[in-house]
Motif scaffolding. Sequence first.
Motif, PDB file in Angstrom:
ATOM      1  N   ASP A 141      21.548 -11.025  -0.369  1.00  0.00           N
ATOM      2  CA  ASP A 141      20.918 -12.340  -0.409  1.00  0.00           C
ATOM      3  C   ASP A 141      22.065 -13.344  -0.479  1.00  0.00           C
ATOM      4  O   ASP A 141      22.740 -13.438  -1.506  1.00  0.00           O
ATOM      5  CB  ASP A 141      19.990 -12.454  -1.620  1.00  0.00           C
ATOM      6  CG  ASP A 141      19.272 -13.791  -1.714  1.00  0.00           C
ATOM      7  OD1 ASP A 141      19.911 -14.831  -1.464  1.00  0.00           O
ATOM      8  OD2 ASP A 141      18.075 -13.808  -2.071  1.00  0.00           O
ATOM      9  N   THR A 142      22.306 -14.069   0.602  1.00  0.00           N
ATOM     10  CA  THR A 142      23.485 -14.931   0.653  1.00  0.00           C
ATOM     11  C   THR A 142      23.447 -16.039  -0.399  1.00  0.00           C
ATOM     12  O   THR A 142      24.496 -16.447  -0.904  1.00  0.00           O
ATOM     13  CB  THR A 142      23.629 -15.563   2.053  1.00  0.00           C
ATOM     14  OG1 THR A 142      22.412 -16.254   2.396  1.00  0.00           O
ATOM     15  CG2 THR A 142      23.908 -14.492   3.092  1.00  0.00           C
ATOM     16  N   HIS A 146      26.266 -16.589  -3.203  1.00  0.00           N
ATOM     17  CA  HIS A 146      26.948 -17.877  -3.379  1.00  0.00           C
ATOM     18  C   HIS A 146      26.842 -18.363  -4.819  1.00  0.00           C
ATOM     19  O   HIS A 146      27.850 -18.756  -5.433  1.00  0.00           O
ATOM     20  CB  HIS A 146      26.341 -18.909  -2.431  1.00  0.00           C
ATOM     21  CG  HIS A 146      26.839 -20.297  -2.652  1.00  0.00           C
ATOM     22  ND1 HIS A 146      28.114 -20.710  -2.295  1.00  0.00           N
ATOM     23  CD2 HIS A 146      26.247 -21.379  -3.246  1.00  0.00           C
ATOM     24  CE1 HIS A 146      28.276 -21.975  -2.636  1.00  0.00           C
ATOM     25  NE2 HIS A 146      27.168 -22.408  -3.209  1.00  0.00           N
ATOM     26  N   LEU A 147      25.629 -18.326  -5.363  1.00  0.00           N
ATOM     27  CA  LEU A 147      25.445 -18.791  -6.741  1.00  0.00           C
ATOM     28  C   LEU A 147      26.158 -17.866  -7.726  1.00  0.00           C
ATOM     29  O   LEU A 147      26.716 -18.319  -8.731  1.00  0.00           O
ATOM     30  CB  LEU A 147      23.955 -18.869  -7.062  1.00  0.00           C
ATOM     31  CG  LEU A 147      23.174 -19.947  -6.306  1.00  0.00           C
ATOM     32  CD1 LEU A 147      21.674 -19.824  -6.593  1.00  0.00           C
ATOM     33  CD2 LEU A 147      23.667 -21.331  -6.673  1.00  0.00           C
ATOM     34  N   ARG A 149      28.927 -16.151  -7.183  1.00  0.00           N
ATOM     35  CA  ARG A 149      30.365 -16.458  -7.141  1.00  0.00           C
ATOM     36  C   ARG A 149      30.659 -17.758  -7.897  1.00  0.00           C
ATOM     37  O   ARG A 149      31.710 -17.898  -8.528  1.00  0.00           O
ATOM     38  CB  ARG A 149      30.821 -16.589  -5.686  1.00  0.00           C
ATOM     39  CG  ARG A 149      30.754 -15.287  -4.903  1.00  0.00           C
ATOM     40  CD  ARG A 149      31.784 -14.277  -5.388  1.00  0.00           C
ATOM     41  NE  ARG A 149      31.801 -13.085  -4.546  1.00  0.00           N
ATOM     42  CZ  ARG A 149      32.638 -12.076  -4.695  1.00  0.00           C
ATOM     43  NH1 ARG A 149      33.531 -12.103  -5.683  1.00  0.00           N
ATOM     44  NH2 ARG A 149      32.589 -11.026  -3.909  1.00  0.00           N
ATOM     45  N   MET A 150      29.724 -18.706  -7.821  1.00  0.00           N
ATOM     46  CA  MET A 150      29.906 -19.950  -8.558  1.00  0.00           C
ATOM     47  C   MET A 150      29.892 -19.678 -10.062  1.00  0.00           C
ATOM     48  O   MET A 150      30.725 -20.193 -10.812  1.00  0.00           O
ATOM     49  CB  MET A 150      28.793 -20.938  -8.190  1.00  0.00           C
ATOM     50  CG  MET A 150      28.940 -22.308  -8.809  1.00  0.00           C
ATOM     51  SD  MET A 150      27.792 -23.514  -8.076  1.00  0.00           S
ATOM     52  CE  MET A 150      26.234 -22.919  -8.731  1.00  0.00           C
ATOM     53  N   VAL A 151      28.951 -18.843 -10.509  1.00  0.00           N
ATOM     54  CA  VAL A 151      28.888 -18.478 -11.925  1.00  0.00           C
ATOM     55  C   VAL A 151      30.148 -17.720 -12.338  1.00  0.00           C
ATOM     56  O   VAL A 151      30.697 -17.934 -13.425  1.00  0.00           O
ATOM     57  CB  VAL A 151      27.628 -17.632 -12.209  1.00  0.00           C
ATOM     58  CG1 VAL A 151      27.668 -17.054 -13.621  1.00  0.00           C
ATOM     59  CG2 VAL A 151      26.372 -18.476 -12.028  1.00  0.00           C
ATOM     60  N   GLN A 152      30.631 -16.837 -11.474  1.00  0.00           N
ATOM     61  CA  GLN A 152      31.859 -16.093 -11.753  1.00  0.00           C
ATOM     62  C   GLN A 152      33.024 -17.049 -11.998  1.00  0.00           C
ATOM     63  O   GLN A 152      33.802 -16.880 -12.946  1.00  0.00           O
ATOM     64  CB  GLN A 152      32.171 -15.163 -10.578  1.00  0.00           C
ATOM     65  CG  GLN A 152      33.431 -14.328 -10.775  1.00  0.00           C
ATOM     66  CD  GLN A 152      33.749 -13.502  -9.533  1.00  0.00           C
ATOM     67  OE1 GLN A 152      33.151 -13.675  -8.459  1.00  0.00           O
ATOM     68  NE2 GLN A 152      34.696 -12.587  -9.661  1.00  0.00           N
ATOM     69  N   THR A 153      33.151 -18.072 -11.154  1.00  0.00           N
ATOM     70  CA  THR A 153      34.213 -19.066 -11.328  1.00  0.00           C
ATOM     71  C   THR A 153      34.038 -19.831 -12.638  1.00  0.00           C
ATOM     72  O   THR A 153      35.014 -20.103 -13.342  1.00  0.00           O
ATOM     73  CB  THR A 153      34.217 -20.052 -10.147  1.00  0.00           C
ATOM     74  OG1 THR A 153      34.480 -19.322  -8.943  1.00  0.00           O
ATOM     75  CG2 THR A 153      35.290 -21.120 -10.325  1.00  0.00           C
ATOM     76  N   HIS A 169      19.254 -23.047 -13.248  1.00  0.00           N
ATOM     77  CA  HIS A 169      18.054 -23.598 -12.613  1.00  0.00           C
ATOM     78  C   HIS A 169      18.003 -23.232 -11.130  1.00  0.00           C
ATOM     79  O   HIS A 169      16.926 -22.928 -10.595  1.00  0.00           O
ATOM     80  CB  HIS A 169      18.010 -25.114 -12.794  1.00  0.00           C
ATOM     81  CG  HIS A 169      17.576 -25.540 -14.162  1.00  0.00           C
ATOM     82  ND1 HIS A 169      16.276 -25.450 -14.589  1.00  0.00           N
ATOM     83  CD2 HIS A 169      18.274 -26.053 -15.205  1.00  0.00           C
ATOM     84  CE1 HIS A 169      16.171 -25.890 -15.829  1.00  0.00           C
ATOM     85  NE2 HIS A 169      17.380 -26.261 -16.222  1.00  0.00           N
ATOM     86  N   MET A 170      19.147 -23.250 -10.446  1.00  0.00           N
ATOM     87  CA  MET A 170      19.158 -22.899  -9.026  1.00  0.00           C
ATOM     88  C   MET A 170      18.808 -21.430  -8.826  1.00  0.00           C
ATOM     89  O   MET A 170      18.060 -21.082  -7.904  1.00  0.00           O
ATOM     90  CB  MET A 170      20.518 -23.229  -8.418  1.00  0.00           C
ATOM     91  CG  MET A 170      20.747 -24.713  -8.222  1.00  0.00           C
ATOM     92  SD  MET A 170      22.273 -25.095  -7.292  1.00  0.00           S
ATOM     93  CE  MET A 170      23.511 -24.795  -8.564  1.00  0.00           C
TER      94      MET A 170
END
Length: 300
Positions: A141-142, A146-147, A149-153, A169-170
């Motif tokens: 699920d792209t 994406h989300l 990887r954002m949380v990982q950062t 929320h996203m």
Amino acid sequence: MTAAVSEPLTVANTHGILRRHAHQIKHSSDRLGWRRIYASQQSERPYQDRFAASDLHMLVLHLGGPVKIERQLAGVHDAASVQPGGMFYLPASIDFSVALHSPLETLHIYLKSELLVAAARELCTGDPEKVEFIPRLGRRDTTIEHLGRMVQTMVQDRQTDVFADAAAHMLAAHLVREHSTGRPCEIAVAGGLHPRQVKAVSDLIQDRMEESLSVEDLAAAASLSPIHFARQFKKSTGQSPHQYLIEARLNRAADLLRSDLSIAEIAYRCGFTHQEHMTRLFSHKRGITPGAYRKSLFAR
């Protein structure tokens, strides 16, 4: 008035996979004060075990692979060779067993059930409490990637406040839309926020920049729900609430660099987690470090 929220989530709130002795946690949101989402990046060793249900939804993003995973839910056995970027999604309130056959690097994300119920209330018809979520094993699920990887950062950068809330929320909204039985309701096309609402949000950020602001705080200033607020805010400003807050903090930092305050103190006053976090963002957005920017001001 901001609604009360519970205590921060920690590894103790999770199913127990992360507490296995052989696993090595590299980064986690412990001690970051995240209340609606918990995240952890780790190296997992092969294992097989059973786990009791949790009231949190669990997403596991595979950062390595391929690796064979076996899972059993309610007596139903599934197995898959999961590729890098594949996910393991387990809705709340389900007992399960799992077997990992090879070492694996993963990102675990846990979400509060109340977030998904709130998202279902806004995005679906009928009773949000009756929306069922669909377990996944190995699906790509792209948006989740994406989300994730954002949380990982965020975890690696030790970020707090609105960043984690926005990601939570996203993720909740996406799980409702793409991984549930909920029937989507008609959502009126919004033309964006009224200038009064944008000003109210901006004023709140300026007045409370040192604090750990949440999406709910910003949405409340605009008298909207968090999900609709984020969408309409971007239509009005061209930026997500996350981006807008970052820019406001960097602008404040640029102003304070004209003073004799230390860079560490400026980072604190602008609401950054630490000096290194501000320096990294300032350098990325402005093309110059805070120290070099300060020197350039006094060299004129």
